[in-house]
Design an enzyme around this catalytic site. Structure first.
Site, PDB file in Angstrom:
ATOM      1  N   TYR A  34      -2.740  11.117   2.248  1.00 37.66           N
ATOM      2  CA  TYR A  34      -3.137  11.193   0.920  1.00 37.66           C
ATOM      3  C   TYR A  34      -3.196  12.577   0.179  1.00 37.66           C
ATOM      4  O   TYR A  34      -2.755  12.832  -0.941  1.00 37.66           O
ATOM      5  CB  TYR A  34      -4.572  10.805   0.951  1.00 37.66           C
ATOM      6  CG  TYR A  34      -5.013   9.283   0.966  1.00 37.66           C
ATOM      7  CD1 TYR A  34      -5.083   8.343  -0.095  1.00 37.66           C
ATOM      8  CD2 TYR A  34      -4.798   8.423   2.232  1.00 37.66           C
ATOM      9  CE1 TYR A  34      -5.300   7.163   0.056  1.00 37.66           C
ATOM     10  CE2 TYR A  34      -4.989   7.312   2.353  1.00 37.66           C
ATOM     11  CZ  TYR A  34      -5.134   6.444   1.141  1.00 37.66           C
ATOM     12  OH  TYR A  34      -5.236   5.218   1.206  1.00 37.66           O
ATOM     13  N   HIS A  41      -5.005  -7.519  -0.548  1.00 38.70           N
ATOM     14  CA  HIS A  41      -4.300  -6.283  -0.193  1.00 38.70           C
ATOM     15  C   HIS A  41      -3.471  -6.235   1.310  1.00 38.70           C
ATOM     16  O   HIS A  41      -2.517  -5.600   1.229  1.00 38.70           O
ATOM     17  CB  HIS A  41      -5.086  -5.053  -0.099  1.00 38.70           C
ATOM     18  CG  HIS A  41      -4.598  -3.614  -0.235  1.00 38.70           C
ATOM     19  ND1 HIS A  41      -4.330  -3.102  -1.201  1.00 38.70           N
ATOM     20  CD2 HIS A  41      -4.518  -2.877   1.044  1.00 38.70           C
ATOM     21  CE1 HIS A  41      -3.771  -1.996  -1.126  1.00 38.70           C
ATOM     22  NE2 HIS A  41      -4.084  -1.658   0.327  1.00 38.70           N
ATOM     23  N   ASP A  82       1.047  -1.234  -0.080  1.00 39.67           N
ATOM     24  CA  ASP A  82       0.112  -0.036   0.140  1.00 39.67           C
ATOM     25  C   ASP A  82       1.001   1.242   0.022  1.00 39.67           C
ATOM     26  O   ASP A  82       1.858   1.405  -1.075  1.00 39.67           O
ATOM     27  CB  ASP A  82      -0.981   0.006   1.188  1.00 39.67           C
ATOM     28  CG  ASP A  82      -2.097   1.076   1.231  1.00 39.67           C
ATOM     29  OD1 ASP A  82      -3.050   0.899   0.318  1.00 39.67           O
ATOM     30  OD2 ASP A  82      -1.831   2.159   1.742  1.00 39.67           O
TER      31      ASP A  82
END
Length: 380
Positions: free
Chosen positions: A309, A358, A178
């Site tokens: 982010y 994931h 990730d």
């Protein structure tokens, strides 16, 4: 400033009492009948998970589990950095830096620590041993909130390079998934004289195409990955847009409501684990899922973690080619495609898996461990 200090988690009982009251006094929203997960986390599922959290989950047991591992803090570039540091009993072990992502934490790696540091005790070859350094990303959990702008993955990589130097590791390897799969290649860019190899899973930026793709040039497996990427962009990326544009607005809700925090994270575990239609707590241990949420809740870092982010989206950085040997593990729910990964990475190892998702270290730790060992075996 360069001090490394031992650290133990010691959450005040008053914080746990406050959490208990909040879980008891949840104000539940209404819900449309028959929509299952299509509108988000179903109320019945979340009620059951919240009841377990309040009445059966034992934070103190999980706190002890974490405190059984050697933990430390240090300050780098003005930021508190928390990390686990487990040395192998094998004196010639290779230092390996493990980096988690969002909505993960150091909890992701709990099942891989013992086999990676002491393979001989777990049916492996002692020559595959690693000394492990497992930091909490800046702004996440026990590293505490970031205090200034600009903590994007390239800056984090520079901090990790300084951390490894501070620990006396001048030749080391790195692995991550990730956001860890962004930080890890960046380590190869900022510290190429000391990083011997990079291994990633759950890789996206730098490993996937952007824009239109000629489907005829893709294999069947790659077309399926491209379809998953397209579905994600169309129907699964709202969280990304919010955290990349207005993380502070989101922070009020998640910092005030533990059930809101739980729902925000558990949805991603539902959508990104394998198989995608399975409930997340049938794929990953329920206590592990909640402990991961607790590290966000108890530290009040939901908003701070979301800022990564924003920082990355607004950094203006784009990965340039690195010559460091790179291994890629592509699990069943991942979307990396080799021909695009090779544009910015020197790929020397690539494994396609038909299972796992994931959160590979939590879902299929044995597969991840085996792939990591195989890749770094030729670089030691």
């Amino acid at each position: 400033m360069n001090d490394i200090k031992p650290y133990r988690i010691a959450i005040p009982q008053s914080d746990l009492d406050d959490l208990d009251q909040r879980l008891h006094n949840v104000r539940w929203p209404d819900e449309l009948p028959g929509v299952d997960w299509s509108y988000g986390v179903p109320r019945t599922y979340l009620k059951n998970l919240t009841q377990y959290w309040r009445t059966e989950y034992d934070w103190r047991a999980q706190e002890k589990l974490l405190n059984d591992l050697p933990q430390f803090t240090t300050e780098i570039d003005g930021q508190n950095i928390h990390f686990i540091h487990v040395r192998s009993p094998e004196p010639d072990a290779l230092p390996l830096l493990l980096t988690h992502g969002w909505p993960g934490s150091i909890v992701e790696f709990l099942d891989v620590i013992a086999p990676l540091t002491d393979p001989a005790a777990h049916g492996g070859d002692p020559a595959d041993a690693f000394h492990l350094v497992i930091p909490s990303l800046p702004g996440f959990g026990l590293s505490g909130p970031t205090r200034e702008q600009g903590w994007h993955t390239l800056r984090i990589a520079k901090a990790w390079a300084q951390l490894m130097h501070r620990l006396g590791y001048h030749r080391y390897a790195a692995q991550g998934g990730d956001f860890g799969a962004l930080v890890t290649p960046d380590l190869g860019r900022v510290d190429p004289d000391h990083v011997i190899g990079l291994h990633v899973n759950a890789a996206t930026v730098g490993f996937i195409p952007f824009g239109d793709v000629d489907q005829d040039e893709l294999t069947d497996i790659e077309r399926a990955r491209q379809a998953r990427q397209k579905l994600y962009l169309e129907d699964g990326s709202a969280y990304f847009q919010l955290q990349a544009t207005r993380p502070q607005t989101l922070a009020y809700a998640l910092t005030d409501s533990p059930v809101g925090q739980l729902a925000w994270i558990i949805e991603k575990f539902k959508e990104w684990t394998h198989p995608v239609h399975a409930l997340p707590d049938t794929v990953i241990d329920r206590d592990r899922l909640i402990t991961n949420v607790m590290l966000y809740w108890l530290t009040g870092t939901a908003g701070s973690a979301a800022r990564i982010y924003y920082e990355n989206t607004h950094s203006g950085d784009w990965p340039h080619k690195t010559d460091i040997p790179t291994g890629v593990a592509v699990f069943a729910e991942d979307i990396a495609i080799r021909k695009y990964a090779e544009q910015t990475n020197t790929i020397t190892h690539w494994t396609d898996f038909d299972t796992g998702g994931h959160f590979a270290a939590l879902e299929v730790p044995d597969l991840l461990i085996t792939d990591v060992r195989q890749f770094f075996r030729g670089l030691r």
